[in-house]
Design a protein around this motif. Structure first.
Motif, PDB file in Angstrom:
ATOM      1  N   PRO A  43      38.463  48.578 -55.671  1.00 51.94           N
ATOM      2  CA  PRO A  43      37.234  48.063 -56.286  1.00 51.94           C
ATOM      3  C   PRO A  43      36.858  46.652 -55.824  1.00 51.94           C
ATOM      4  O   PRO A  43      35.863  46.098 -56.272  1.00 51.94           O
ATOM      5  CB  PRO A  43      37.547  48.081 -57.785  1.00 51.94           C
ATOM      6  CG  PRO A  43      39.020  48.115 -57.887  1.00 51.94           C
ATOM      7  CD  PRO A  43      39.546  48.726 -56.628  1.00 51.94           C
ATOM      8  N   TYR A  44      37.651  46.079 -54.931  1.00 53.12           N
ATOM      9  CA  TYR A  44      37.398  44.750 -54.392  1.00 53.12           C
ATOM     10  C   TYR A  44      38.118  44.658 -53.055  1.00 53.12           C
ATOM     11  O   TYR A  44      38.978  45.477 -52.737  1.00 53.12           O
ATOM     12  CB  TYR A  44      37.902  43.650 -55.342  1.00 53.12           C
ATOM     13  CG  TYR A  44      39.126  44.085 -56.101  1.00 53.12           C
ATOM     14  CD1 TYR A  44      39.038  44.460 -57.432  1.00 53.12           C
ATOM     15  CD2 TYR A  44      40.356  44.213 -55.466  1.00 53.12           C
ATOM     16  CE1 TYR A  44      40.150  44.925 -58.110  1.00 53.12           C
ATOM     17  CE2 TYR A  44      41.464  44.673 -56.142  1.00 53.12           C
ATOM     18  CZ  TYR A  44      41.358  45.025 -57.467  1.00 53.12           C
ATOM     19  OH  TYR A  44      42.450  45.495 -58.136  1.00 53.12           O
ATOM     20  N   ASP A  45      37.763  43.668 -52.277  1.00 51.51           N
ATOM     21  CA  ASP A  45      38.378  43.467 -50.968  1.00 51.51           C
ATOM     22  C   ASP A  45      39.817  42.996 -51.167  1.00 51.51           C
ATOM     23  O   ASP A  45      40.059  41.986 -51.824  1.00 51.51           O
ATOM     24  CB  ASP A  45      37.565  42.427 -50.195  1.00 51.51           C
ATOM     25  CG  ASP A  45      38.118  42.154 -48.810  1.00 51.51           C
ATOM     26  OD1 ASP A  45      39.032  42.874 -48.357  1.00 51.51           O
ATOM     27  OD2 ASP A  45      37.626  41.200 -48.178  1.00 51.51           O
ATOM     28  N   VAL A  46      40.765  43.735 -50.614  1.00 49.38           N
ATOM     29  CA  VAL A  46      42.182  43.378 -50.770  1.00 49.38           C
ATOM     30  C   VAL A  46      42.784  42.863 -49.466  1.00 49.38           C
ATOM     31  O   VAL A  46      43.999  42.788 -49.323  1.00 49.38           O
ATOM     32  CB  VAL A  46      43.013  44.566 -51.316  1.00 49.38           C
ATOM     33  CG1 VAL A  46      42.589  44.905 -52.732  1.00 49.38           C
ATOM     34  CG2 VAL A  46      42.917  45.775 -50.410  1.00 49.38           C
ATOM     35  N   LEU A  65      30.856  51.825 -58.459  1.00 46.74           N
ATOM     36  CA  LEU A  65      31.547  53.078 -58.172  1.00 46.74           C
ATOM     37  C   LEU A  65      30.807  53.914 -57.139  1.00 46.74           C
ATOM     38  O   LEU A  65      31.309  54.908 -56.670  1.00 46.74           O
ATOM     39  CB  LEU A  65      31.721  53.871 -59.471  1.00 46.74           C
ATOM     40  CG  LEU A  65      32.790  54.941 -59.500  1.00 46.74           C
ATOM     41  CD1 LEU A  65      34.149  54.383 -59.127  1.00 46.74           C
ATOM     42  CD2 LEU A  65      32.857  55.576 -60.860  1.00 46.74           C
ATOM     43  N   ARG A  66      29.660  53.513 -56.737  1.00 43.34           N
ATOM     44  CA  ARG A  66      28.862  54.269 -55.771  1.00 43.34           C
ATOM     45  C   ARG A  66      29.263  53.998 -54.330  1.00 43.34           C
ATOM     46  O   ARG A  66      28.574  54.398 -53.416  1.00 43.34           O
ATOM     47  CB  ARG A  66      27.391  53.920 -55.938  1.00 43.34           C
ATOM     48  CG  ARG A  66      26.870  54.365 -57.261  1.00 43.34           C
ATOM     49  CD  ARG A  66      25.425  54.070 -57.366  1.00 43.34           C
ATOM     50  NE  ARG A  66      24.985  54.494 -58.679  1.00 43.34           N
ATOM     51  CZ  ARG A  66      23.930  54.056 -59.276  1.00 43.34           C
ATOM     52  NH1 ARG A  66      23.169  53.180 -58.688  1.00 43.34           N
ATOM     53  NH2 ARG A  66      23.604  54.486 -60.460  1.00 43.34           N
ATOM     54  N   ASP A  73      28.320  60.038 -62.394  1.00 41.96           N
ATOM     55  CA  ASP A  73      27.482  59.908 -63.578  1.00 41.96           C
ATOM     56  C   ASP A  73      27.893  58.689 -64.401  1.00 41.96           C
ATOM     57  O   ASP A  73      28.952  58.091 -64.202  1.00 41.96           O
ATOM     58  CB  ASP A  73      27.458  61.194 -64.398  1.00 41.96           C
ATOM     59  CG  ASP A  73      28.769  61.523 -65.084  1.00 41.96           C
ATOM     60  OD1 ASP A  73      29.586  60.626 -65.318  1.00 41.96           O
ATOM     61  OD2 ASP A  73      28.963  62.702 -65.409  1.00 41.96           O
ATOM     62  N   ASP A  74      27.028  58.333 -65.315  1.00 42.98           N
ATOM     63  CA  ASP A  74      27.199  57.115 -66.096  1.00 42.98           C
ATOM     64  C   ASP A  74      28.478  57.129 -66.930  1.00 42.98           C
ATOM     65  O   ASP A  74      29.140  56.107 -67.074  1.00 42.98           O
ATOM     66  CB  ASP A  74      25.970  56.911 -66.986  1.00 42.98           C
ATOM     67  CG  ASP A  74      25.985  55.567 -67.667  1.00 42.98           C
ATOM     68  OD1 ASP A  74      26.156  54.551 -66.964  1.00 42.98           O
ATOM     69  OD2 ASP A  74      25.845  55.534 -68.907  1.00 42.98           O
ATOM     70  N   ASP A  75      28.838  58.274 -67.483  1.00 44.78           N
ATOM     71  CA  ASP A  75      30.047  58.339 -68.307  1.00 44.78           C
ATOM     72  C   ASP A  75      31.299  58.053 -67.486  1.00 44.78           C
ATOM     73  O   ASP A  75      32.185  57.314 -67.927  1.00 44.78           O
ATOM     74  CB  ASP A  75      30.172  59.704 -68.985  1.00 44.78           C
ATOM     75  CG  ASP A  75      29.249  59.852 -70.181  1.00 44.78           C
ATOM     76  OD1 ASP A  75      28.597  58.863 -70.568  1.00 44.78           O
ATOM     77  OD2 ASP A  75      29.181  60.965 -70.728  1.00 44.78           O
ATOM     78  N   LEU A  76      31.379  58.611 -66.298  1.00 40.41           N
ATOM     79  CA  LEU A  76      32.550  58.364 -65.453  1.00 40.41           C
ATOM     80  C   LEU A  76      32.598  56.900 -65.019  1.00 40.41           C
ATOM     81  O   LEU A  76      33.654  56.271 -65.036  1.00 40.41           O
ATOM     82  CB  LEU A  76      32.541  59.292 -64.239  1.00 40.41           C
ATOM     83  CG  LEU A  76      33.788  59.264 -63.367  1.00 40.41           C
ATOM     84  CD1 LEU A  76      35.043  59.565 -64.181  1.00 40.41           C
ATOM     85  CD2 LEU A  76      33.650  60.261 -62.228  1.00 40.41           C
ATOM     86  N   ARG A  77      31.449  56.348 -64.675  1.00 43.57           N
ATOM     87  CA  ARG A  77      31.401  54.917 -64.324  1.00 43.57           C
ATOM     88  C   ARG A  77      31.856  54.068 -65.509  1.00 43.57           C
ATOM     89  O   ARG A  77      32.584  53.088 -65.342  1.00 43.57           O
ATOM     90  CB  ARG A  77      29.993  54.513 -63.894  1.00 43.57           C
ATOM     91  CG  ARG A  77      29.652  54.934 -62.483  1.00 43.57           C
ATOM     92  CD  ARG A  77      28.390  54.257 -61.977  1.00 43.57           C
ATOM     93  NE  ARG A  77      27.211  54.583 -62.755  1.00 43.57           N
ATOM     94  CZ  ARG A  77      26.406  55.599 -62.508  1.00 43.57           C
ATOM     95  NH1 ARG A  77      26.644  56.401 -61.496  1.00 43.57           N
ATOM     96  NH2 ARG A  77      25.348  55.815 -63.254  1.00 43.57           N
TER      97      ARG A  77
END
Length: 151
Positions: A43-46, A65-66, A73-77
């Motif tokens: 989710p970030y540059d490592v 998340l895209r 979908d919004d729930d998973l995000r």
């Protein structure tokens, strides 16, 4: 001094706040893993020196998340981003609470993570049962419409 793998560490682990590290730190790590499973990346540059990676984890919001080709979908995000919240008090309290919301998501039920939104709570069952609710209404409108046009 930090011991572990920073890519999966929670922000509070990286600053050495042993007093703040609890089950929610594990939830953060599970969120990173879930993000990886869904997108194939972090989710970030490592990349780069440890202190730069640690700084990004602590200060920069997770990438949306895209990032992969799939649209989520919004729930998973919501589930993933709740896990990745910088502040421990904004995360799921335990892995069990996360698992319950994942089960709710898979069943199409209301997520605990979104129960504060009245609109969401009211809208979710309607979406889940759209055909059951819409079917009879559509039929009655159709019959009524035909009767009105015949008369």
């Amino acid at each position: 001094h930090f011991v572990g793998t920073p890519q999966w560490a929670s922000p509070e682990q990286l600053v050495g706040g042993a007093g703040r590290v609890d089950l929610r730190s594990d939830v953060y790590s599970l969120g990173v893993i879930l993000y990886q499973v869904l997108t194939g990346g972090f989710p970030y540059d490592v990349s780069g020196p440890w202190h730069e990676v640690a700084s990004r984890i602590q200060k920069i919001a997770p990438a949306p998340l895209r990032r992969s080709r799939r649209d989520f979908d919004d729930d998973l995000r919501t589930i993933v981003m709740k896990c990745l919240a910088k502040e421990p008090e904004r995360r799921y309290e335990t892995a069990g609470a996360l698992a319950r919301d994942i089960r709710r998501y898979l069943a199409g039920d209301v997520l605990d993570a979104k129960r504060e939104s009245t609109w969401y709570v009211l809208r979710k069952p309607v979406r889940r049962h759209r055909l059951a609710i819409g079917g009879p209404c559509a039929n009655s409108r159709g019959a009524h419409g035909r009767a009105a046009s015949a008369g």
